[in-house]
Design an enzyme around this catalytic site. Structure first.
Site, PDB file in Angstrom:
ATOM      1  N   GLU A 116     -28.367 -11.843 -73.591  1.00  0.00           N
ATOM      2  CA  GLU A 116     -29.682 -12.467 -73.731  1.00  0.00           C
ATOM      3  C   GLU A 116     -30.746 -11.588 -73.081  1.00  0.00           C
ATOM      4  OE1 GLU A 116     -28.809 -17.111 -74.330  1.00  0.00           O
ATOM      5  OE2 GLU A 116     -29.052 -16.547 -72.246  1.00  0.00           O
ATOM      6  N   CYS A 129     -37.311  -9.461 -69.494  1.00  0.00           N
ATOM      7  CA  CYS A 129     -36.208  -9.644 -68.546  1.00  0.00           C
ATOM      8  C   CYS A 129     -34.944  -9.113 -69.235  1.00  0.00           C
ATOM      9  CB  CYS A 129     -36.070 -11.115 -68.182  1.00  0.00           C
ATOM     10  SG  CYS A 129     -34.717 -11.410 -67.028  1.00  0.00           S
ATOM     11  N   CYS A 136     -21.045 -11.368 -65.516  1.00  0.00           N
ATOM     12  CA  CYS A 136     -21.240 -10.768 -64.195  1.00  0.00           C
ATOM     13  C   CYS A 136     -20.008 -11.038 -63.345  1.00  0.00           C
ATOM     14  CB  CYS A 136     -22.476 -11.357 -63.514  1.00  0.00           C
ATOM     15  SG  CYS A 136     -22.824 -10.592 -61.908  1.00  0.00           S
ATOM     16  N   CYS A 140     -21.878 -15.759 -58.229  1.00  0.00           N
ATOM     17  CA  CYS A 140     -22.753 -16.661 -57.456  1.00  0.00           C
ATOM     18  C   CYS A 140     -22.629 -18.067 -58.043  1.00  0.00           C
ATOM     19  CB  CYS A 140     -24.200 -16.182 -57.507  1.00  0.00           C
ATOM     20  SG  CYS A 140     -24.378 -14.475 -56.945  1.00  0.00           S
ATOM     21  N   CYS A 143     -25.243 -19.685 -60.586  1.00  0.00           N
ATOM     22  CA  CYS A 143     -25.765 -18.839 -61.664  1.00  0.00           C
ATOM     23  C   CYS A 143     -24.894 -18.955 -62.918  1.00  0.00           C
ATOM     24  CB  CYS A 143     -25.797 -17.384 -61.184  1.00  0.00           C
ATOM     25  SG  CYS A 143     -26.185 -16.210 -62.482  1.00  0.00           S
ATOM     26  N   CYS A 362     -34.381 -18.015 -64.346  1.00  0.00           N
ATOM     27  CA  CYS A 362     -33.492 -17.224 -63.490  1.00  0.00           C
ATOM     28  C   CYS A 362     -32.143 -17.888 -63.391  1.00  0.00           C
ATOM     29  CB  CYS A 362     -34.055 -17.154 -62.078  1.00  0.00           C
ATOM     30  SG  CYS A 362     -35.142 -15.790 -61.827  1.00  0.00           S
TER      31      CYS A 362
HETATM   32  N1  SAH Z   1     -27.684  -9.933 -60.479  1.00  0.00           N
HETATM   33  C1  SAH Z   1     -28.970  -9.768 -59.942  1.00  0.00           C
HETATM   34  C2  SAH Z   1     -30.081 -10.030 -60.931  1.00  0.00           C
HETATM   35  C3  SAH Z   1     -29.958 -11.193 -61.870  1.00  0.00           C
HETATM   36  S1  SAH Z   1     -30.228 -12.794 -61.251  1.00  0.00           S
HETATM   37  C4  SAH Z   1     -29.154 -10.617 -58.698  1.00  0.00           C
HETATM   38  O1  SAH Z   1     -28.343 -11.511 -58.462  1.00  0.00           O
HETATM   39  O2  SAH Z   1     -30.090 -10.370 -57.961  1.00  0.00           O
HETATM   40  C5  SAH Z   1     -31.964 -12.853 -60.846  1.00  0.00           C
HETATM   41  C6  SAH Z   1     -32.275 -13.828 -59.698  1.00  0.00           C
HETATM   42  O3  SAH Z   1     -32.026 -15.188 -60.123  1.00  0.00           O
HETATM   43  C7  SAH Z   1     -31.415 -13.612 -58.470  1.00  0.00           C
HETATM   44  O4  SAH Z   1     -32.193 -13.668 -57.303  1.00  0.00           O
HETATM   45  C8  SAH Z   1     -30.480 -14.783 -58.536  1.00  0.00           C
HETATM   46  O5  SAH Z   1     -29.910 -15.107 -57.303  1.00  0.00           O
HETATM   47  C9  SAH Z   1     -31.354 -15.868 -59.076  1.00  0.00           C
HETATM   48  N2  SAH Z   1     -30.645 -17.027 -59.616  1.00  0.00           N
HETATM   49  C10 SAH Z   1     -29.396 -17.077 -60.112  1.00  0.00           C
HETATM   50  N3  SAH Z   1     -29.094 -18.333 -60.529  1.00  0.00           N
HETATM   51  C11 SAH Z   1     -30.181 -19.081 -60.293  1.00  0.00           C
HETATM   52  C12 SAH Z   1     -30.502 -20.458 -60.524  1.00  0.00           C
HETATM   53  N4  SAH Z   1     -29.651 -21.288 -61.087  1.00  0.00           N
HETATM   54  N5  SAH Z   1     -31.726 -20.891 -60.159  1.00  0.00           N
HETATM   55  C13 SAH Z   1     -32.622 -20.042 -59.598  1.00  0.00           C
HETATM   56  N6  SAH Z   1     -32.387 -18.745 -59.366  1.00  0.00           N
HETATM   57  C14 SAH Z   1     -31.183 -18.260 -59.709  1.00  0.00           C
HETATM   58 FE1  SF4 Z   2     -24.428 -12.015 -61.070  1.00  0.00          FE
HETATM   59 FE2  SF4 Z   2     -25.833 -14.240 -61.350  1.00  0.00          FE
HETATM   60 FE3  SF4 Z   2     -25.013 -13.503 -58.919  1.00  0.00          FE
HETATM   61 FE4  SF4 Z   2     -26.944 -12.103 -60.165  1.00  0.00          FE
HETATM   62  S1  SF4 Z   2     -27.065 -14.234 -59.496  1.00  0.00           S
HETATM   63  S2  SF4 Z   2     -25.152 -11.289 -59.099  1.00  0.00           S
HETATM   64  S3  SF4 Z   2     -26.280 -12.293 -62.316  1.00  0.00           S
HETATM   65  S4  SF4 Z   2     -23.691 -14.068 -60.639  1.00  0.00           S
END
Ligand code: SAH
Ligand code: SF4
Length: 371
Positions: A116, A129, A136, A140, A143, A362
């Site tokens: 995406e 974006c 990934c 996290c 996410c 995000c």
């Molecule tokens: N992998 C990278 C970039 C992609 S995520 C990273 O983790 O930084 C971009 C941002 O969105 C990151 O700060 C991540 O922690 C945040 N993010 C992930 N899941 C989210 C959610 N459900 N709500 C808000 N922010 C989120």
């Molecule tokens: Fe991967 Fe999502 Fe964690 Fe970013 S926030 S490192 S995309 S799992």
């Protein structure tokens, strides 16, 4: 990424488009820097003086075929077509948010994987974006990309094709892409070499021509990658580091990668980066109600960042299927900001919630099925 401004509740229907690409291409021209393109021309018997024109067709005109490069001699176009393809990513689904400010593209890859890419437009800025991986590996908990697991890295050409895709759509409106955030699917520093080469291509002055300071790369905190950025003379793009918690135990509970790259090691790497490059880092903090959003948590952030050059970007949690936390309310977010600025002098922003209705916020990017 998430942003939404209200445009009178206008909702745009999902569009279904299909572009044709050549399967099993020997060479994806989006994989090449301009000097590599020049070498390619030489290797196929074409005068390298045509490099600038081909490059402009690729990244300014966003040409989808060599045949469309009318100012390039026909013989050169044929030679190019016999050796390379233009790795346009076909749109599987295109969805606009109800307010019309966010558009999400589901794009197909040649192995039937999908990614995406999001186009965001608000406050006069047009931003893409961009994804760096299919899924990934970092896991996290909040996410959606992390919840789907890791499939593979994207190639340089697959990363480059995304902003070109967005720019192609913008051409119809006479607008140009101005900003790129590497905050889509995946962890960019896990795919370091491909992402860095893609940034070199984005910032080539005669192509997409993005200023490096209009590009932000967000990392979960891959320490060797941050140290490499500090060591290598890279274009001055912005670095964002996803913190979310200010103690090792709290962070490891929601960001599994923190078990590998511990918080003290991460902060030391951030200090090295800022001292070596002279640049401040953006620290991202997903605000989860009752979990990491109290004034005491803000104080812990302030103490952790100490004298580092920093700005904190607060992101109220976006909903995902695999995590049932609640986003922090705006009043609590404001108190968090007050503590940061008044007690520690640390500026912060709260990211606007946009594109949530189409799961383009995000951490909401994920692909359920293959094509
Ligand atoms: N992998 C990278 C970039 C992609 S995520 C990273 O983790 O930084 C971009 C941002 O969105 C990151 O700060 C991540 O922690 C945040 N993010 C992930 N899941 C989210 C959610 N459900 N709500 C808000 N922010 C989120
Ligand atoms: Fe991967 Fe999502 Fe964690 Fe970013 S926030 S490192 S995309 S799992």
């Amino acid at each position: 990424m998430l942003y939404d401004l209200c445009l009178g509740g206008v909702s745009y229907p999902a569009l279904h488009l299909a572009l044709i690409i050549v399967p099993d291409a020997p060479l994806n021209i989006y994989d090449l820097t301009r000097s590599e393109l020049s070498d390619l021309l030489v290797s196929i018997g074409v005068n390298p003086a045509h490099t600038a024109r081909v490059w402009r067709y690729l990244y300014w005109e966003c040409a989808e075929t060599f045949a469309a490069m009318e100012e390039v001699p026909a013989r050169a176009r044929q030679a190019l077509a016999s050796r390379a393809t233009i790795g346009v990513l076909p749109t599987a689904i295109e969805t606009d948010s109800g307010d019309g400010f966010t558009r999400k593209y589901l794009l197909g890859l040649t192995d039937n994987e999908r990614i995406e890419t999001v186009l965001m437009r608000f406050t006069g800025r047009v931003t893409a974006c961009v994804s760096s991986q299919v899924g990934c590996a970092m896991g996290c908990v909040f996410c959606a990309t992390g919840q789907m697991g890791y499939t593979r890295h994207l190639t340089v050409g697959e990363i480059v094709a995304q902003p070109v895709h967005v720019q192609r759509a913008l051409r119809a409106e006479n607008r140009r892409l101005r900003n790129i955030v590497l905050m889509g699917m995946g962890e960019p520093l896990h795919n370091f070499d491909a992402v860095m080469k893609a940034i070199d291509i984005f910032t080539d002055g005669t192509g997409l021509g993005l200023a490096a300071d209009r590009i932000t790369l967000s990392t979960v905190g891959v320490v060797p990658g941050i140290l490499r950025l500090a060591r290598e003379q890279r274009k001055p793009f912005h670095l964002a580091v996803s913190l979310h918690a200010a103690t090792q135990a709290e962070r490891a509970a929601i960001v599994p990668a923190a078990r590998k790259w511990q918080l003290d090691e991460l902060m030391a790497a951030c200090r090295t980066y800022s001292e070596t490059t002279g640049r401040r880092i953006f620290y991202e903090w997903t605000l989860i109600e009752g979990k990491n959003d109290s004034p005491e948590h803000a104080r812990a952030v302030g103490r952790l960042l100490g004298d580092l050059p920093a700005q904190v970007n607060l992101i109220p949690l976006n909903p995902t299927q695999g995590y049932d936390g609640t986003p922090t309310r705006s009043e609590a977010a404001r108190k968090f900001q007050d503590v940061l600025i008044h007690e520690f002098g640390i500026p912060s922003t709260v990211r606007q919630r946009r594109g949530i209705d189409i799961a383009a916020g995000c951490g909401q990017l994920a692909v359920a099925e293959k094509s």
